[in-house]
Design a protein around this motif. Structure first.
Motif, PDB file in Angstrom:
ATOM      1  N   LEU A  17       1.164  18.230  16.550  1.00 37.87           N
ATOM      2  CA  LEU A  17       2.302  17.765  15.753  1.00 37.87           C
ATOM      3  C   LEU A  17       1.877  17.499  14.311  1.00 37.87           C
ATOM      4  O   LEU A  17       2.582  17.852  13.361  1.00 37.87           O
ATOM      5  N   MET A  18       0.699  16.881  14.157  1.00 43.64           N
ATOM      6  CA  MET A  18       0.182  16.636  12.814  1.00 43.64           C
ATOM      7  C   MET A  18      -0.144  17.954  12.119  1.00 43.64           C
ATOM      8  O   MET A  18       0.170  18.152  10.937  1.00 43.64           O
ATOM      9  N   ALA A  19      -0.778  18.873  12.854  1.00 50.78           N
ATOM     10  CA  ALA A  19      -1.118  20.169  12.279  1.00 50.78           C
ATOM     11  C   ALA A  19       0.142  20.944  11.903  1.00 50.78           C
ATOM     12  O   ALA A  19       0.198  21.618  10.866  1.00 50.78           O
ATOM     13  N   PHE A  20       1.165  20.834  12.736  1.00 49.08           N
ATOM     14  CA  PHE A  20       2.433  21.512  12.463  1.00 49.08           C
ATOM     15  C   PHE A  20       3.052  20.969  11.175  1.00 49.08           C
ATOM     16  O   PHE A  20       3.580  21.733  10.356  1.00 49.08           O
ATOM     17  N   PHE A  21       2.985  19.649  10.994  1.00 46.33           N
ATOM     18  CA  PHE A  21       3.538  19.036   9.785  1.00 46.33           C
ATOM     19  C   PHE A  21       2.809  19.539   8.542  1.00 46.33           C
ATOM     20  O   PHE A  21       3.437  19.923   7.547  1.00 46.33           O
ATOM     21  N   TYR A  41       4.769  12.088  16.585  1.00 50.43           N
ATOM     22  CA  TYR A  41       3.315  12.015  16.699  1.00 50.43           C
ATOM     23  C   TYR A  41       2.864  10.575  16.886  1.00 50.43           C
ATOM     24  O   TYR A  41       2.110  10.261  17.820  1.00 50.43           O
ATOM     25  N   TYR A  42       3.313   9.681  15.995  1.00 50.03           N
ATOM     26  CA  TYR A  42       2.834   8.304  16.062  1.00 50.03           C
ATOM     27  C   TYR A  42       3.422   7.537  17.243  1.00 50.03           C
ATOM     28  O   TYR A  42       2.774   6.649  17.796  1.00 50.03           O
ATOM     29  N   VAL A  43       4.622   7.883  17.657  1.00 51.47           N
ATOM     30  CA  VAL A  43       5.221   7.204  18.817  1.00 51.47           C
ATOM     31  C   VAL A  43       4.494   7.593  20.099  1.00 51.47           C
ATOM     32  O   VAL A  43       4.035   6.729  20.864  1.00 51.47           O
ATOM     33  N   PHE A  44       4.354   8.893  20.331  1.00 46.93           N
ATOM     34  CA  PHE A  44       3.747   9.343  21.583  1.00 46.93           C
ATOM     35  C   PHE A  44       2.230   9.181  21.589  1.00 46.93           C
ATOM     36  O   PHE A  44       1.622   9.170  22.665  1.00 46.93           O
ATOM     37  N   LEU A  53      -4.786   7.434  14.300  1.00 47.28           N
ATOM     38  CA  LEU A  53      -3.901   7.140  13.175  1.00 47.28           C
ATOM     39  C   LEU A  53      -4.283   7.861  11.883  1.00 47.28           C
ATOM     40  O   LEU A  53      -3.417   8.151  11.058  1.00 47.28           O
ATOM     41  N   VAL A  54      -5.581   8.150  11.694  1.00 50.09           N
ATOM     42  CA  VAL A  54      -6.030   8.765  10.445  1.00 50.09           C
ATOM     43  C   VAL A  54      -6.459  10.220  10.646  1.00 50.09           C
ATOM     44  O   VAL A  54      -6.026  11.109   9.905  1.00 50.09           O
ATOM     45  N   MET A  55      -7.271  10.457  11.654  1.00 49.30           N
ATOM     46  CA  MET A  55      -7.786  11.815  11.856  1.00 49.30           C
ATOM     47  C   MET A  55      -6.749  12.744  12.489  1.00 49.30           C
ATOM     48  O   MET A  55      -6.858  13.959  12.407  1.00 49.30           O
ATOM     49  N   GLY A  56      -5.735  12.159  13.126  1.00 48.12           N
ATOM     50  CA  GLY A  56      -4.677  12.981  13.710  1.00 48.12           C
ATOM     51  C   GLY A  56      -5.049  13.605  15.033  1.00 48.12           C
ATOM     52  O   GLY A  56      -4.538  14.670  15.396  1.00 48.12           O
ATOM     53  N   ASN A  57      -5.943  12.949  15.788  1.00 46.93           N
ATOM     54  CA  ASN A  57      -6.419  13.518  17.042  1.00 46.93           C
ATOM     55  C   ASN A  57      -5.647  13.044  18.267  1.00 46.93           C
ATOM     56  O   ASN A  57      -6.133  13.178  19.389  1.00 46.93           O
TER      57      ASN A  57
END
Length: 311
Positions: A132-136, A83-86, A123-127
Protein backbone atom coordinates in the motif's frame (compact mmCIF):
# COMPACT_ATOMS: atom_id res chain seq x y z
CA UNK A 1 -19.63 4.67 -9.25
CA UNK A 2 -21.83 7.31 -10.78
CA UNK A 3 -20.78 8.70 -14.13
CA UNK A 4 -18.20 5.98 -14.72
CA UNK A 5 -18.23 2.45 -15.98
CA UNK A 6 -16.08 -0.23 -14.42
CA UNK A 7 -14.08 -2.52 -16.68
CA UNK A 8 -15.05 -6.01 -15.62
CA UNK A 9 -11.91 -7.84 -16.69
CA UNK A 10 -9.74 -5.45 -14.67
CA UNK A 11 -11.87 -6.11 -11.58
CA UNK A 12 -11.57 -9.86 -12.22
CA UNK A 13 -7.79 -9.57 -12.61
CA UNK A 14 -7.57 -7.64 -9.34
CA UNK A 15 -9.66 -10.32 -7.64
CA UNK A 16 -7.32 -13.05 -8.93
CA UNK A 17 -4.38 -10.98 -7.69
CA UNK A 18 -5.90 -10.69 -4.21
CA UNK A 19 -6.38 -14.46 -4.04
CA UNK A 20 -2.77 -15.03 -5.11
CA UNK A 21 -1.47 -12.54 -2.55
CA UNK A 22 -3.46 -14.27 0.18
CA UNK A 23 -2.15 -17.65 -0.95
CA UNK A 24 1.41 -16.32 -0.92
CA UNK A 25 1.06 -15.23 2.69
CA UNK A 26 0.66 -18.73 4.04
CA UNK A 27 4.27 -18.35 5.15
CA UNK A 28 5.55 -16.90 8.41
CA UNK A 29 7.32 -13.57 8.90
CA UNK A 30 10.62 -15.01 7.65
CA UNK A 31 9.10 -16.29 4.42
CA UNK A 32 9.19 -19.91 5.50
CA UNK A 33 6.38 -22.41 4.94
CA UNK A 34 6.59 -23.93 8.41
CA UNK A 35 2.95 -24.99 8.37
CA UNK A 36 2.57 -26.13 4.75
CA UNK A 37 6.08 -26.82 3.37
CA UNK A 38 4.66 -28.58 0.28
CA UNK A 39 3.41 -25.17 -0.95
CA UNK A 40 6.90 -23.68 -1.23
CA UNK A 41 7.23 -24.24 -4.99
CA UNK A 42 3.82 -22.80 -6.03
CA UNK A 43 4.27 -19.86 -3.66
CA UNK A 44 7.68 -19.12 -5.20
CA UNK A 45 6.04 -19.15 -8.65
CA UNK A 46 3.28 -16.79 -7.50
CA UNK A 47 5.84 -14.35 -6.11
CA UNK A 48 7.29 -13.94 -9.59
CA UNK A 49 4.29 -11.99 -10.88
CA UNK A 50 1.52 -11.31 -8.34
CA UNK A 51 2.71 -7.85 -7.20
CA UNK A 52 3.82 -6.72 -10.69
CA UNK A 53 0.30 -7.71 -11.79
CA UNK A 54 -1.24 -5.34 -9.23
CA UNK A 55 1.02 -2.46 -10.21
CA UNK A 56 0.43 -3.07 -13.92
CA UNK A 57 -3.33 -2.92 -13.31
CA UNK A 58 -2.74 0.27 -11.35
CA UNK A 59 -1.24 1.79 -14.49
CA UNK A 60 -4.24 0.70 -16.53
CA UNK A 61 -6.59 2.56 -14.17
CA UNK A 62 -4.33 5.54 -13.38
CA UNK A 63 -5.87 9.00 -13.72
CA UNK A 64 -4.76 12.54 -12.77
CA UNK A 65 -8.32 13.84 -12.60
CA UNK A 66 -9.06 16.75 -10.30
CA UNK A 67 -5.57 18.24 -10.09
CA UNK A 68 -2.68 17.31 -7.78
CA UNK A 69 -4.26 18.37 -4.48
CA UNK A 70 -7.43 16.34 -5.08
CA UNK A 71 -5.30 13.47 -6.39
CA UNK A 72 -3.10 13.47 -3.28
CA UNK A 73 -6.07 13.57 -0.91
CA UNK A 74 -7.79 10.76 -2.80
CA UNK A 75 -4.72 8.52 -2.75
CA UNK A 76 -4.02 9.26 0.90
CA UNK A 77 -7.55 8.16 1.78
CA UNK A 78 -7.46 5.00 -0.32
CA UNK A 79 -3.86 3.92 0.35
CA UNK A 80 -2.22 5.63 3.34
CA UNK A 81 -5.19 5.47 5.70
CA UNK A 82 -5.74 1.73 5.08
CA UNK A 83 -2.00 1.17 5.44
CA UNK A 84 -1.79 2.71 8.91
CA UNK A 85 -5.11 1.26 10.09
CA UNK A 86 -4.45 -2.32 9.05
CA UNK A 87 -0.80 -2.14 10.03
CA UNK A 88 -1.95 -1.91 13.64
CA UNK A 89 -1.89 -5.71 13.42
CA UNK A 90 1.90 -5.57 13.11
CA UNK A 91 2.10 -3.32 16.17
CA UNK A 92 -0.12 -5.67 18.17
CA UNK A 93 2.45 -8.48 18.01
CA UNK A 94 5.20 -6.78 20.06
CA UNK A 95 2.68 -5.77 22.72
CA UNK A 96 1.38 -9.34 22.88
CA UNK A 97 4.93 -10.72 23.21
CA UNK A 98 5.75 -8.10 25.85
CA UNK A 99 2.75 -9.15 27.92
CA UNK A 100 3.05 -12.89 27.20
CA UNK A 101 6.69 -13.74 26.32
CA UNK A 102 5.82 -17.38 25.59
CA UNK A 103 3.90 -16.26 22.49
CA UNK A 104 7.18 -15.66 20.61
CA UNK A 105 7.55 -19.42 20.07
CA UNK A 106 4.07 -19.56 18.54
CA UNK A 107 5.13 -17.17 15.74
CA UNK A 108 8.01 -19.51 14.81
CA UNK A 109 10.18 -16.68 13.54
CA UNK A 110 13.42 -14.92 14.51
CA UNK A 111 11.97 -11.52 13.59
CA UNK A 112 12.73 -8.72 16.04
CA UNK A 113 9.43 -7.91 17.75
CA UNK A 114 10.87 -5.21 20.02
CA UNK A 115 8.41 -2.35 20.39
CA UNK A 116 10.81 0.42 19.25
CA UNK A 117 12.00 -1.60 16.26
CA UNK A 118 8.47 -2.54 15.24
CA UNK A 119 7.18 1.03 15.45
CA UNK A 120 10.06 2.26 13.26
CA UNK A 121 9.62 -0.66 10.88
CA UNK A 122 5.89 -0.11 10.39
CA UNK A 123 5.33 3.63 10.79
CA UNK A 124 8.47 4.97 9.07
CA UNK A 125 9.98 2.25 6.91
CA UNK A 126 6.59 1.16 5.57
CA UNK A 127 7.10 -2.54 6.23
CA UNK A 128 3.58 -3.24 7.43
CA UNK A 129 1.29 -3.72 4.46
CA UNK A 130 4.22 -2.54 2.38
CA UNK A 131 2.50 -2.72 -1.00
CA UNK A 132 0.00 0.00 0.00
CA UNK A 133 2.86 2.35 0.83
CA UNK A 134 4.70 1.39 -2.36
CA UNK A 135 1.51 1.90 -4.36
CA UNK A 136 1.11 5.40 -2.90
CA UNK A 137 4.70 6.33 -3.77
CA UNK A 138 4.28 4.83 -7.24
CA UNK A 139 1.05 6.76 -7.87
CA UNK A 140 2.72 10.05 -6.88
CA UNK A 141 5.67 9.33 -9.19
CA UNK A 142 3.23 8.47 -11.98
CA UNK A 143 1.46 11.80 -11.54
CA UNK A 144 4.75 13.61 -12.02
CA UNK A 145 5.88 11.50 -14.97
CA UNK A 146 2.60 11.74 -16.89
CA UNK A 147 2.51 15.48 -16.21
CA UNK A 148 5.93 15.86 -17.83
CA UNK A 149 5.29 13.69 -20.87
CA UNK A 150 2.52 11.73 -22.52
CA UNK A 151 4.86 10.03 -24.98
CA UNK A 152 4.24 6.29 -24.76
CA UNK A 153 7.75 5.30 -25.80
CA UNK A 154 9.35 7.62 -23.25
CA UNK A 155 7.09 6.37 -20.45
CA UNK A 156 7.72 2.73 -21.39
CA UNK A 157 11.49 3.34 -21.36
CA UNK A 158 11.29 5.11 -18.00
CA UNK A 159 9.15 2.26 -16.66
CA UNK A 160 11.59 -0.46 -17.68
CA UNK A 161 14.56 1.55 -16.38
CA UNK A 162 12.77 2.09 -13.05
CA UNK A 163 12.13 -1.65 -12.63
CA UNK A 164 15.76 -2.53 -13.43
CA UNK A 165 17.22 0.21 -11.21
CA UNK A 166 14.99 -0.55 -8.21
CA UNK A 167 15.67 -4.28 -8.53
CA UNK A 168 19.41 -3.60 -8.51
CA UNK A 169 19.21 -1.27 -5.50
CA UNK A 170 17.05 -3.64 -3.46
CA UNK A 171 19.46 -6.51 -4.13
CA UNK A 172 22.42 -4.68 -2.63
CA UNK A 173 23.39 -5.67 0.90
CA UNK A 174 24.89 -3.08 3.20
CA UNK A 175 23.23 -0.15 1.47
CA UNK A 176 21.06 2.09 3.69
CA UNK A 177 17.35 1.30 3.47
CA UNK A 178 15.19 4.21 2.35
CA UNK A 179 12.01 4.94 4.33
CA UNK A 180 8.38 4.75 3.17
CA UNK A 181 9.10 1.96 0.65
CA UNK A 182 10.63 4.44 -1.79
CA UNK A 183 12.61 1.79 -3.69
CA UNK A 184 9.57 -0.46 -3.99
CA UNK A 185 7.56 2.61 -5.00
CA UNK A 186 9.98 3.30 -7.86
CA UNK A 187 9.52 -0.30 -9.04
CA UNK A 188 5.74 0.06 -8.71
CA UNK A 189 5.86 3.23 -10.82
CA UNK A 190 7.86 1.32 -13.43
CA UNK A 191 5.21 -1.36 -13.82
CA UNK A 192 2.50 1.30 -13.71
CA UNK A 193 4.18 3.15 -16.59
CA UNK A 194 3.97 -0.01 -18.67
CA UNK A 195 0.30 -0.47 -17.73
CA UNK A 196 -0.44 3.17 -18.54
CA UNK A 197 1.14 2.88 -21.99
CA UNK A 198 -0.78 -0.33 -22.64
CA UNK A 199 -3.98 1.39 -21.60
CA UNK A 200 -3.44 4.27 -24.00
CA UNK A 201 -3.12 1.87 -26.91
CA UNK A 202 -5.72 -0.66 -25.74
CA UNK A 203 -8.47 1.89 -25.13
CA UNK A 204 -8.08 3.39 -28.58
CA UNK A 205 -8.13 -0.07 -30.13
CA UNK A 206 -11.31 -0.84 -28.16
CA UNK A 207 -12.97 2.40 -29.30
CA UNK A 208 -11.91 1.93 -32.89
CA UNK A 209 -13.07 -1.69 -32.86
CA UNK A 210 -16.66 -0.49 -33.23
CA UNK A 211 -15.79 0.19 -36.85
CA UNK A 212 -16.79 -2.74 -39.02
CA UNK A 213 -13.43 -2.82 -40.80
CA UNK A 214 -11.57 -2.94 -37.42
CA UNK A 215 -8.84 -0.63 -38.74
CA UNK A 216 -6.56 0.77 -36.01
CA UNK A 217 -5.23 4.18 -36.89
CA UNK A 218 -1.77 5.57 -36.20
CA UNK A 219 -0.94 8.29 -33.62
CA UNK A 220 -0.20 10.67 -36.51
CA UNK A 221 -3.68 10.16 -37.93
CA UNK A 222 -5.29 10.72 -34.53
CA UNK A 223 -3.22 13.90 -34.10
CA UNK A 224 -4.36 15.09 -37.52
CA UNK A 225 -7.98 14.64 -36.46
CA UNK A 226 -7.38 16.65 -33.26
CA UNK A 227 -5.70 19.46 -35.19
CA UNK A 228 -8.56 19.61 -37.67
CA UNK A 229 -11.09 19.89 -34.86
CA UNK A 230 -9.15 22.59 -33.00
CA UNK A 231 -8.33 24.70 -36.06
CA UNK A 232 -11.75 24.64 -37.73
CA UNK A 233 -15.33 24.94 -36.55
CA UNK A 234 -16.11 21.32 -37.42
CA UNK A 235 -17.83 19.16 -34.83
CA UNK A 236 -16.27 15.85 -33.83
CA UNK A 237 -18.82 14.03 -35.95
CA UNK A 238 -17.93 16.15 -38.99
CA UNK A 239 -14.20 15.58 -38.49
CA UNK A 240 -14.69 11.80 -38.36
CA UNK A 241 -16.95 11.86 -41.42
CA UNK A 242 -14.50 14.08 -43.33
CA UNK A 243 -11.33 12.11 -42.56
CA UNK A 244 -12.86 8.67 -42.22
CA UNK A 245 -11.06 8.15 -38.92
CA UNK A 246 -10.81 7.71 -35.97
CA UNK A 247 -14.07 7.00 -34.13
CA UNK A 248 -15.82 9.93 -32.48
CA UNK A 249 -15.20 8.47 -29.00
CA UNK A 250 -11.49 8.10 -29.73
CA UNK A 251 -11.30 11.70 -30.98
CA UNK A 252 -13.07 12.92 -27.85
CA UNK A 253 -10.52 11.12 -25.67
CA UNK A 254 -7.69 12.77 -27.54
CA UNK A 255 -9.32 16.18 -27.28
CA UNK A 256 -9.83 15.77 -23.53
CA UNK A 257 -6.08 15.24 -23.14
CA UNK A 258 -5.00 18.14 -25.34
CA UNK A 259 -3.73 21.09 -23.21
CA UNK A 260 -5.44 23.55 -25.56
CA UNK A 261 -8.77 22.00 -24.71
CA UNK A 262 -8.59 19.65 -21.74
CA UNK A 263 -8.27 22.32 -19.09
CA UNK A 264 -11.77 23.54 -19.91
CA UNK A 265 -13.40 20.13 -19.84
CA UNK A 266 -14.33 18.63 -16.48
CA UNK A 267 -17.07 16.37 -17.89
CA UNK A 268 -17.11 14.20 -21.02
CA UNK A 269 -17.60 16.10 -24.26
CA UNK A 270 -20.81 14.16 -24.73
CA UNK A 271 -22.43 12.85 -21.54
CA UNK A 272 -23.16 9.08 -21.64
CA UNK A 273 -26.90 9.66 -21.83
CA UNK A 274 -26.58 11.76 -24.97
CA UNK A 275 -24.00 9.78 -26.96
CA UNK A 276 -26.62 8.54 -29.41
CA UNK A 277 -27.27 12.15 -30.40
CA UNK A 278 -23.59 12.90 -31.02
CA UNK A 279 -22.66 16.50 -31.62
CA UNK A 280 -26.07 17.24 -33.09
CA UNK A 281 -27.24 18.25 -29.61
CA UNK A 282 -24.56 20.94 -29.42
CA UNK A 283 -23.24 19.51 -26.16
CA UNK A 284 -19.51 20.06 -26.01
CA UNK A 285 -19.46 22.38 -29.01
CA UNK A 286 -20.53 25.37 -26.91
CA UNK A 287 -17.98 24.48 -24.24
CA UNK A 288 -15.31 24.12 -26.90
CA UNK A 289 -15.98 27.56 -28.36
CA UNK A 290 -14.62 29.17 -25.20
CA UNK A 291 -11.18 27.68 -25.89
CA UNK A 292 -10.97 29.05 -29.43
CA UNK A 293 -9.50 32.41 -30.55
CA UNK A 294 -12.17 35.06 -31.00
CA UNK A 295 -11.53 35.23 -34.75
CA UNK A 296 -12.35 31.55 -35.14
CA UNK A 297 -15.51 31.38 -33.04
CA UNK A 298 -18.58 30.57 -35.06
CA UNK A 299 -16.53 30.06 -38.24
CA UNK A 300 -17.49 26.97 -40.20
CA UNK A 301 -15.07 25.43 -42.67
CA UNK A 302 -16.43 23.70 -45.77
CA UNK A 303 -15.77 20.00 -45.53
CA UNK A 304 -13.79 20.04 -48.74
CA UNK A 305 -11.42 22.71 -47.37
CA UNK A 306 -10.94 21.39 -43.87
CA UNK A 307 -7.48 19.97 -44.41
CA UNK A 308 -6.12 23.40 -45.35
CA UNK A 309 -6.06 24.22 -41.67
CA UNK A 310 -4.01 21.19 -40.65
CA UNK A 311 -0.37 21.86 -39.96
Amino acid sequence: MSGSKRVEWIDVAKGVGIVLVSFGHLRNGDGESVWLPALDAPIDAIYLFHMPLFFLLGGLTFSRRGGFKAFLVRKAKTLLVPYYVFSLYFLAKPFAILLIPSMRAAFQTSHDYGIAHQFLDVLVMGNGLWFLMAFFVGECLMYGLTSLTDNGRVLAAIGMASVILSTFVSSQTGWPTLPFQIVAGVKAAGYMCVGYVLKEGAVDVFLEAERKDLVVFSPEERKRAVELYLTTSMTTTEVVEHLGYPTRQCLERRLAKDPRYAGRMRIPIIPPGNQAEGDRTGIGRHAAEASRPAAQRGRRAPLGQGTSFVK
